[in-house]
Design a protein around this motif. Structure first.
Motif, short mmCIF file in Angstrom:
data_model
loop_
_atom_site.label_atom_id
_atom_site.label_comp_id
_atom_site.label_asym_id
_atom_site.label_seq_id
_atom_site.Cartn_x
_atom_site.Cartn_y
_atom_site.Cartn_z
N GLU A 1 -36.78 73.88 10.08
CA GLU A 1 -36.41 72.66 10.08
C GLU A 1 -37.56 71.76 8.88
O GLU A 1 -36.88 70.58 8.38
N ARG A 2 -38.52 72.23 8.99
CA ARG A 2 -39.81 71.24 8.51
C ARG A 2 -39.96 71.69 7.20
O ARG A 2 -40.84 71.00 6.53
N MET A 3 -39.41 72.83 6.49
CA MET A 3 -39.67 73.33 5.28
C MET A 3 -39.26 72.20 4.08
O MET A 3 -38.17 71.66 4.50
N VAL A 4 -39.96 72.26 3.09
CA VAL A 4 -39.67 71.43 2.02
C VAL A 4 -38.29 71.86 1.36
O VAL A 4 -37.33 71.34 1.24
N THR A 5 -38.36 73.35 1.13
CA THR A 5 -37.28 74.14 0.72
C THR A 5 -36.52 74.91 1.89
O THR A 5 -37.29 75.81 2.42
N LYS A 6 -35.40 74.25 2.20
CA LYS A 6 -34.78 75.15 3.44
C LYS A 6 -34.31 76.51 2.76
O LYS A 6 -33.62 76.76 1.95
#
Length: 150
Positions: free
Chosen positions: A69-74
């Motif tokens: 959820e917190r990744m810059v790139t999902k």
């Protein structure tokens, strides 16, 4: 060929398309520079992002869902990213004692130490990438880019 030269090769195209192409070229330049900065650490941009997320947990474990959820790139390969960081001994994965189906991921001391070293290099790279902009221009740019978020 730098970004400006690549933009000139686009020719007479609609402003919307030219803008999107420009965004893509700039994004590629940023990704290339960041990947180069992290290369000595044998860590990808995505792995660096996982480490930062885990550090932000301040000692509390995170699960794969939280990290994703917190990744810059999902992406769907968060498990693979974590597995690679485990091999480097930057993170550890444990089974939750109260719920055996829940997997908890924590950054290790070694991971924190390496992340601090990466932070310095990444910060320098960010400064170099944006050195031609004034603080005022960066503020204006961020205001404009925030329109994508709304």
């Amino acid at each position: 060929m730098n970004v400006e030269e690549r933009i000139k090769t686009v020719g007479k195209i609609p402003m919307e398309r030219r803008t999107i192409i420009h965004f893509m070229l700039v994004a590629n330049t940023i990704n290339e520079q960041m990947a180069q900065a992290l290369k000595p650490f044998d860590v990808s941009i995505q792995q660096f992002n996982v480490l930062r997320i885990l550090r932000g947990q301040k000692g509390k474990p995170a699960n794969l869902s939280t990290i994703n959820e917190r990744m810059v790139t999902k992406m769907s390969n968060t498990t693979r990213l974590v597995d690679k960081l485990i091999l480097k001994e930057y993170v550890e994965r444990n089974t939750c004692p109260s719920n055996r189906r829940k997997i908890e991921i924590l950054i290790t001391l070694k991971g924190n130490e390496q992340l601090s070293k990466m932070d310095a290099i990444v910060s320098e790279t960010e400064t170099n990438l944006l050195q031609q902009f004034s603080t005022n221009e960066l503020e204006q740019l961020n205001i404009l880019l925030n329109k994508f978020q709304s």
